[in-house]
Design an enzyme around this catalytic site. Sequence first.
Site, PDB file in Angstrom:
ATOM      1  N   ASP A  64       0.803  -1.226   0.000  1.00  0.00           N
ATOM      2  CA  ASP A  64       0.000   0.000   0.000  1.00  0.00           C
ATOM      3  C   ASP A  64       0.844   1.289   0.000  1.00  0.00           C
ATOM      4  O   ASP A  64       0.365   2.341  -0.391  1.00  0.00           O
ATOM      5  CB  ASP A  64      -0.945   0.023   1.218  1.00  0.00           C
ATOM      6  CG  ASP A  64      -0.208  -0.228   2.539  1.00  0.00           C
ATOM      7  OD1 ASP A  64       1.038  -0.388   2.519  1.00  0.00           O
ATOM      8  OD2 ASP A  64      -0.861  -0.271   3.595  1.00  0.00           O
ATOM      9  N   HIS A  65       2.092   1.206   0.428  1.00  0.00           N
ATOM     10  CA  HIS A  65       2.906   2.424   0.523  1.00  0.00           C
ATOM     11  C   HIS A  65       3.618   2.757  -0.797  1.00  0.00           C
ATOM     12  O   HIS A  65       3.489   3.849  -1.322  1.00  0.00           O
ATOM     13  CB  HIS A  65       3.974   2.272   1.615  1.00  0.00           C
ATOM     14  CG  HIS A  65       3.467   2.439   3.006  1.00  0.00           C
ATOM     15  ND1 HIS A  65       2.503   1.641   3.564  1.00  0.00           N
ATOM     16  CD2 HIS A  65       3.814   3.321   3.975  1.00  0.00           C
ATOM     17  CE1 HIS A  65       2.276   2.030   4.804  1.00  0.00           C
ATOM     18  NE2 HIS A  65       3.061   3.047   5.087  1.00  0.00           N
ATOM     19  N   ASP A 119       4.011  -1.144  11.343  1.00  0.00           N
ATOM     20  CA  ASP A 119       3.548   0.187  10.997  1.00  0.00           C
ATOM     21  C   ASP A 119       2.965   0.802  12.258  1.00  0.00           C
ATOM     22  O   ASP A 119       2.215   0.142  12.987  1.00  0.00           O
ATOM     23  CB  ASP A 119       2.481   0.112   9.899  1.00  0.00           C
ATOM     24  CG  ASP A 119       2.191   1.502   9.373  1.00  0.00           C
ATOM     25  OD1 ASP A 119       2.741   1.854   8.316  1.00  0.00           O
ATOM     26  OD2 ASP A 119       1.445   2.246  10.037  1.00  0.00           O
ATOM     27  N   ARG A 379      -0.457  12.785  10.137  1.00  0.00           N
ATOM     28  CA  ARG A 379       0.848  13.399  10.429  1.00  0.00           C
ATOM     29  C   ARG A 379       1.047  14.621   9.549  1.00  0.00           C
ATOM     30  O   ARG A 379       0.778  14.555   8.346  1.00  0.00           O
ATOM     31  CB  ARG A 379       1.982  12.402  10.154  1.00  0.00           C
ATOM     32  CG  ARG A 379       1.969  11.299  11.149  1.00  0.00           C
ATOM     33  CD  ARG A 379       3.156  10.387  11.050  1.00  0.00           C
ATOM     34  NE  ARG A 379       3.087   9.512  12.202  1.00  0.00           N
ATOM     35  CZ  ARG A 379       3.447   8.244  12.215  1.00  0.00           C
ATOM     36  NH1 ARG A 379       3.956   7.695  11.132  1.00  0.00           N
ATOM     37  NH2 ARG A 379       3.340   7.533  13.309  1.00  0.00           N
ATOM     38  N   SER A 534       6.897   7.194  13.015  1.00  0.00           N
ATOM     39  CA  SER A 534       6.784   5.906  12.340  1.00  0.00           C
ATOM     40  C   SER A 534       7.496   4.765  13.060  1.00  0.00           C
ATOM     41  O   SER A 534       8.376   4.981  13.887  1.00  0.00           O
ATOM     42  CB  SER A 534       7.373   6.093  10.944  1.00  0.00           C
ATOM     43  OG  SER A 534       7.979   4.933  10.475  1.00  0.00           O
ATOM     44  N   ARG A 536       9.290   2.705  11.346  1.00  0.00           N
ATOM     45  CA  ARG A 536      10.314   2.265  10.395  1.00  0.00           C
ATOM     46  C   ARG A 536      11.641   1.955  11.097  1.00  0.00           C
ATOM     47  O   ARG A 536      12.255   2.824  11.716  1.00  0.00           O
ATOM     48  CB  ARG A 536      10.495   3.313   9.281  1.00  0.00           C
ATOM     49  CG  ARG A 536      10.934   4.670   9.754  1.00  0.00           C
ATOM     50  CD  ARG A 536      10.875   5.703   8.629  1.00  0.00           C
ATOM     51  NE  ARG A 536       9.491   6.074   8.341  1.00  0.00           N
ATOM     52  CZ  ARG A 536       9.117   7.251   7.835  1.00  0.00           C
ATOM     53  NH1 ARG A 536      10.013   8.157   7.534  1.00  0.00           N
ATOM     54  NH2 ARG A 536       7.847   7.517   7.622  1.00  0.00           N
TER      55      ARG A 536
HETATM   56  C1  MIC Z   1       4.149   6.441   8.236  1.00  0.00           C
HETATM   57  O1  MIC Z   1       2.989   6.797   8.321  1.00  0.00           O
HETATM   58  O2  MIC Z   1       5.105   7.160   8.564  1.00  0.00           O
HETATM   59  C2  MIC Z   1       4.431   5.058   7.731  1.00  0.00           C
HETATM   60  C3  MIC Z   1       5.058   5.198   6.419  1.00  0.00           C
HETATM   61  O3  MIC Z   1       3.243   4.337   7.564  1.00  0.00           O
HETATM   62  C4  MIC Z   1       5.323   4.372   8.759  1.00  0.00           C
HETATM   63  C5  MIC Z   1       5.961   3.155   8.318  1.00  0.00           C
HETATM   64  C6  MIC Z   1       7.115   3.366   7.425  1.00  0.00           C
HETATM   65  O4  MIC Z   1       7.917   4.259   7.617  1.00  0.00           O
HETATM   66  O5  MIC Z   1       7.236   2.540   6.532  1.00  0.00           O
HETATM   67  C7  MIC Z   1       4.712   4.115  10.114  1.00  0.00           C
HETATM   68  O6  MIC Z   1       3.862   4.864  10.526  1.00  0.00           O
HETATM   69  O7  MIC Z   1       5.129   3.207  10.830  1.00  0.00           O
HETATM   70 FE1  SF4 Z   2      -0.057   4.788   5.093  1.00  0.00          FE
HETATM   71 FE2  SF4 Z   2       1.269   5.505   7.305  1.00  0.00          FE
HETATM   72 FE3  SF4 Z   2      -0.217   7.253   5.960  1.00  0.00          FE
HETATM   73 FE4  SF4 Z   2      -1.388   5.351   7.279  1.00  0.00          FE
HETATM   74  S1  SF4 Z   2      -0.147   6.979   8.147  1.00  0.00           S
HETATM   75  S2  SF4 Z   2      -1.897   6.015   5.226  1.00  0.00           S
HETATM   76  S3  SF4 Z   2       0.000   3.652   7.024  1.00  0.00           S
HETATM   77  S4  SF4 Z   2       1.621   6.236   5.225  1.00  0.00           S
END
Ligand code: MIC
Ligand code: SF4
Length: 642
Positions: A64-65, A119, A379, A534, A536
Site C-alpha cells: 500500500d505504501h 507500521d 501526520r 513511524s 520504520r
Molecule cells: C508512516 O505513516 O510514517 C508510515 C510510512 O506508515 C510508517 C511506516 C514506514 O515508515 O514505513 C509508520 O507509521 O510506521
Molecule cells: Fe499509510 Fe502511514 Fe499514511 Fe497510514 S499513516 S496512510 S500507514 S503512510
Amino acid sequence: MGYTIAQKIIKNHLVDGEMIKGTEAGIRIDQTLTQDATGTMAYLEFEAMGVERVKTELSVAYIDHNTLQTGFENADDHRFIQSVCKKRGVRFSRPGNGICHQVHLERFGIPGKTLIGSDSHTPTGGGIGMLAIGAGGLDVAVAMGGGAYYITVPKTVKIELTGKLRPWVAAKDVILEVLRIMSVKGGVGKIIEYCGEGVKTLSVPERATITNMGAELGATTSIFPSDEITRQFLKAQGREMDYVELSADEDAVYDETIKIDLSKLTPMAAMPHMPDNVKTVDEIGSIKVDQVCIGSCTNSSYMDMMKVAAILKGKTVHPNVSLAIAPGSMQVLHMLSKNGALADMIAAGARILESACGPCIGMGQSPNSKGVSLRTFNRNFEGRSGTADAGIYLVSPEVAAISAVTGILTNPMILGKDAEIEMPEKFDINDSMVLMPASVEEADDVEVLYGPNIKPFPTSEKLAEIKAKAILKVGDNITTDHIMPAGAKILPYRSNIPYLSNFCFKQCDEHFAENCKKEGKGIIIGGSNYGQGSSREHAALVPLYLGIKAVIAKSFARIHCANLINAGILPLTFKNSDDYDKITQGDELEIKNVKENIENNQQLVLTNITKNEEYELFYEFSERQKDMILEGGLLNYTKSKN
Ligand code: MIC
Ligand code: SF4
C-alpha cells in the site's frame, strides 16, 4: 481488583513476565501485518531466521505504501514479498486492495486478539477491540516465527466519552481534542482506553479513526470496548462469528482519567507542523487553501467517503484548489462506484487516486511552494508532504470537503442539517485481491524472488567500547521522518540500506551521512521524545550502517527505542537533562567500561573529552534487552539462543 480491557487481553496472552506496570512482559501474538515499506526488510529478517512457516493464527502482507512504481525497485520488492508470503504461509494483499489498516479492520480484525504490525498505525485495530500494537519489522518477524512480543506493561488512561457528536463534528475532532489535551508525548508508556455512554454513539470506523491517531500521542496502543456496534459491523462484513463482547470491569483501576463531552466539540485542525498543534477551525479563521487530500488509514472508510460525496454532490471544487481523494480500500471504492457517490466526487472535480497511502507518505501530490494543504491524514511533520515549505493542516473529511469547495478553511457546520448517512447492513465482500499462501506440501517448490535492489542489511557487533564524536546534536520531538525521510524518491530503496544512508538526517544536517562515513562511528545527542512517529526500523538500521554506537537523549519514543535496541544501538538518557546543553556537536565523547557496567547494572558515565566534563547517564533495560544489547541486537540474540 478488576481489569481494564487491555489488561484482560494482556493477561490472556501473557507468556513471559508478569502484568506489573513498568516491567517487561512477553505476550503471544495472534495476528501480524506488514506493509511494503517496512515489509521487505521484515521478510528479509524472517528469511534470515530460517523459519519454514509462520506460526501465527493469521499473518497478512499488504502492499500500500510504495505503489508509485517509477522504476523497477518497488515492483521487484512487491514480487519478493509475494513470493515469500506464498512460501511461508502469509496472506498477500495485492496493490490496489487498499491501505493495510483499513483492510485489516474490514476483513481480519477480531476483538480480544493481539496484533502487531510493522507500521505505527497498527492501533487502528483497537477500534474493533483488538490489542493492536505498532512494532519494528524485526519484532514482527520474530512474532511470525512464533516468538513472544515484549512490551513494557503500560499505564492505562481512561477517556470517558459522554454525549453525542453534533452534525458535522467528526471522530477526527475527538482525537484532535485528545491530542490538544495530551500532546505528542502525552501517551508514551500508556494505553488509552475509551469508555462511557458516548462510545455507543460511535461506529467501528469512527472508533478506528480515534485509535489510529493514538499513535500520534506516542501511546503503546488505544482500545475501545467490543459491543453491539462491533457485532453489527462484523455482521455487515460477513464475520459475525468473530464477535466477542469485551468491556472493562466495573472496578478496573486506571492511572489517569480524561472526560470528554462529545456534544461540546467543534471542528478542529492540527496546524503545521505537529499533530498536537490543535485549534478550532473557527479560531484559525478563513485561511486560503491550495490543496485538499482526503484518505489515509485514518479517514478513508466508507462512511467518511460517503460524507465527502454528500458534501461535494452538485458542487464544483474551487478553481484554486486541487482536491485528491483516495478511498481506503477496494471494498470502499467498489461500493462508492456502485452507489453513484464516486460519480458525485468526479463530477465535482476530485482527482481520484488508487486505494493506497499515496500523498500521506509523500507518494505524489506534493503541494505547491508555501502551499496550504488540508489533509484528513494523521501526520503533518515538516517536509513529509514532499514540499519543504508547505503548511499541512490535519482535518476531518467534512472540513476537507467543504473547504475544497469554498477555497478557504471552512467550518462544515454551515451546511446545517446532517448528511444522515447510514452504516450499510452489508458491505460488498470480495477478497479476490488477497492471495492465499501455498499449502505446506506445495511450498517447497515456491522460489523466493530477490530483485537487484535488495541489498544485505547491516550486521551489528557485540557491544565493545564506545568512544566517538557527538556527530549530530538535535532538539526535541525529532521524528523518524527527520532521521530517515520517506517520499517518492527515497521509499523505493527501503531494501537498500547503503543507498538510503545518503538521505539520513538530511533535513537536520546535510553533511550527516558524509561525516559519519568519514569518522566511521558516532554518537547522536537528542532532546525529548526522540524518534517519535513511524515504526520504520530503517531509522535505526541506517544509523547502524553509518556507525552510530549510541543515541543519548532526554527521552525516547517507544517504538524507536525498541528498534534501536533491536539494531544493537544503545539508547541512553541523561540523568540530569541540563547536561544536554553542555554538549556541542563535534565534542569527543566516551562511555568507559560500557560493557562491564551494563552487564553488572552499574552507573554509566559519559566523559566529554573535549570539555573535560562528566555526565551521569540513565538506562533501564530488562534482562532480555541487556542480553540483546550485549550481543549486538535482536538478530544476533535470537541466533545465539538457537
Ligand atoms: C508512516 O505513516 O510514517 C508510515 C510510512 O506508515 C510508517 C511506516 C514506514 O515508515 O514505513 C509508520 O507509521 O510506521
Ligand atoms: Fe499509510 Fe502511514 Fe499514511 Fe497510514 S499513516 S496512510 S500507514 S503512510
